[in-house]
Design an enzyme around this catalytic site. Sequence first.
Site, mmCIF file in Angstrom:
data_model
loop_
_atom_site.group_PDB
_atom_site.id
_atom_site.type_symbol
_atom_site.label_atom_id
_atom_site.label_comp_id
_atom_site.label_asym_id
_atom_site.label_seq_id
_atom_site.Cartn_x
_atom_site.Cartn_y
_atom_site.Cartn_z
ATOM 1 N N HIS A 130 0.790 -1.231 0.000
ATOM 2 C CA HIS A 130 0.000 0.000 0.000
ATOM 3 C C HIS A 130 0.830 1.294 0.000
ATOM 4 O O HIS A 130 0.277 2.364 -0.290
ATOM 5 C CB HIS A 130 -0.922 0.029 1.219
ATOM 6 C CG HIS A 130 -2.283 -0.558 0.970
ATOM 7 N ND1 HIS A 130 -2.456 -1.846 0.527
ATOM 8 C CD2 HIS A 130 -3.530 -0.036 1.108
ATOM 9 C CE1 HIS A 130 -3.751 -2.094 0.402
ATOM 10 N NE2 HIS A 130 -4.419 -1.024 0.737
ATOM 11 N N ASP A 194 -8.149 -6.109 4.842
ATOM 12 C CA ASP A 194 -8.388 -5.346 3.621
ATOM 13 C C ASP A 194 -9.735 -5.791 3.079
ATOM 14 O O ASP A 194 -10.056 -6.987 3.092
ATOM 15 C CB ASP A 194 -7.288 -5.596 2.583
ATOM 16 C CG ASP A 194 -7.401 -4.642 1.406
ATOM 17 O OD1 ASP A 194 -6.656 -3.646 1.367
ATOM 18 O OD2 ASP A 194 -8.241 -4.896 0.513
#
Length: 781
Positions: A130, A194
């Site tokens: 990320h 996630d």
Amino acid sequence: MATYCLTVARLQVALGHGARRLHVSAAYRAKANVAMSRYEPASFVNYKKLQTNVDIVQQRLNRPLTLSEKIVYGHLDDPHNQEIDRGRTYLRLRPDRVAMQDATAQMAMLQFISSGLPKVAVPSTIHCDHLIEAQTGGVKDLARAKEVNHEVYNFLASAGAKYGVGFWKPGSGIIHQIILENYAYPGVMLIGTDSHTPNGGGLGAICIGVGGADAVDVMAGIAWELKCPQVIGVKLTGSLSGWTSPKDVILKVAGILTVKGGTGAIVEYHGPGVDSISCTGMATICNMGAEIGATTSVFPYNHRMRTYLQKTGRGEIAALADEFSDILVADKDCQYDQLVEINLDELKPHINGPFTPDLAHPVSDVGKTAKEKGWPLEVKVGLIGSCTNSSYEDMGRAASVAKQALDKGLKCKAQFTVTPGSEQIRATIERDGYSKILEDVGGVVLANACGPCIGQWDRRDVKKGEKNTIVTSYNRNFTARNDANPATHAFVTSPEIVTALAIAGTLNFNPETDFLTAPNGEKFKLKPPTGDELPSRDFDPGQDTYQHPPSDGTGLKVDVNPQSNRLQLLEPFDKWSGNDLEDLRVLIKVKGKCTTDHISAAGPWLKFRGHLDNISNNMLIGAVNSENDAINKIKNHLTGEYGGVPDVARHYKANGVSWVAVGDDNYGEGSSREHAALEPRHLGARAIIVKSFARIHETNLKKQGLLPLTFSNPSDYDKILPDDTIAIRGLKDFAPGKPLTAVVKHSDGSEETLELNHSFNETQISWFKAGSALNRMKELQ
């Protein structure tokens, strides 16, 4: 040698302790031992135990079971006594594995450190995907990310080593692709920090997105709670062909069910049409199921999954799945709570957007609609890849479209970017020539990371506020998500359609019927895309990017600099006082859609995901204030002045004033990020009162000791005024199924009494009373 290494190691990962042992020859093992440490041995689901639990539950319920039920109920902590009622009861489950991406892993590991436990109780991994910003290209962007994020990467690697968590280094790829390639398999239950964790459903797994506190529970060896999901069946008939792709299935489903139609349910695909979809195509469909609010999505075990397992070095697991196939498919005559039917023979290519992933259009119609709506027709950038669509097949089909244009002397009119899903995909498409074709047509290959999909994009071709259109093969297209520009009209579609539109340079192009013009004036039409489902040769694993934790990490140290602006150790939240909550200020009454991106923005804020106080400066800065239709501008009722949402919240907290936020429907949809719950708690919130919640966000709020409450009468939202104070009463008798009361005091002295519903069970009420789930965990140690 790579093939041998991956086969034996992945078999250990998947089967682990207590599972059926398979014979591997000494010579074969010797070839593999070099890379054995890349994949940790793990106690994944034991098919025999799964079968036993399913048998127990089936005898109790005395009815056929859906596939979802078999896998979920097969992981019950107490299958003999667990109350099971779809949509009502809470299940206590024992997931097999935890996976965390680096942005959410920071807070999850900080919470685990706070728990005081010495080591994780289940196999767990951290994936660095990320924090890599897309700027110029993969190699340079990755090098820069390693330098800029060195402190965070060092923290995650050292914390992983100390507490027994595997660490996938930056550049390894996107968490969901790594899971599909290594850890998912039919029948496994995995939770991930996630929201697109359901990607693993393409391999017949139940993979569920959660907040970090849920991950901490599972890593601590505590039974994990999930409201017993309803099951939405999607029956597929016919077969995919031509320009229609797996992505079009979920784009169509999103248009039918909308962004909240799957809330509280698992979407289970079945029917004869399933066999026309590749394993990675099924993963694409499950991945984007997050956009309809589904708990997860899943496909039944079939020959496509078997082939994928074999090709990724897990043929032995495929053999076991064949042996236990009855528990990896739904029972005949099982009942679904809702049924959707899609004929793949009739399904046309779709493109969804802008600003929401459920606004569905056939590609043939979007140009006309764009003209009518005033959406920019020119495509500025086409972006393919991401966790949703970066498989070998995806890249091959996109390359087949690009090759046709190149053969006629054409390149992309729009900018074009390519994001490989993993190091294995990057290395394999480079070896097989796909990367060169995509670069030759004008593409820039980005790092194996999330990149623009989550706002990690240093975009410079348009100014902020400039109206423009981009098309992506991503999963989410909320306002400003990709490039922080609220005027960007983002559309999601398949990689092959993105490629075609990037070549044409306009939304007003239907590759099934429209012609392109070559430099020599020749008119030609693109042929439907083609691409191999899997490489004819073995996958090229690329560079080894995995760090295995030592067998004993107790002597290792995890350093967090007290002066760091990236990392901050956590302090426990305060316990409930034992009294009703009085005189709560309305900090903000949010108007319209409020996703976790609105509550806790990503992009440049990702750097603070490990520092609660710093990241709290982005709390609700994207939400629209109903009082003035402004963003990040609310009235401070102590000073009479207007300020940013976090600034006013901090002022209230400093003056001992607690507050509530009021919201609309499906509040907190989108990402699983628990920062959207942690930040309000940190800045003095006591309750969030809305018309309805998205599943993950509601749970995250409960975990942090907040009260997520819903209006019994949704129209009561209109009765709340910005200058009101609210008392929440009934907390001394707080009980499951028993509504609470809000006494709303208006500035003119009048009062109104509203009924507020909640979904707390006894365990969750104990979290509230203790101040958070983590506080409660410590109380029980």
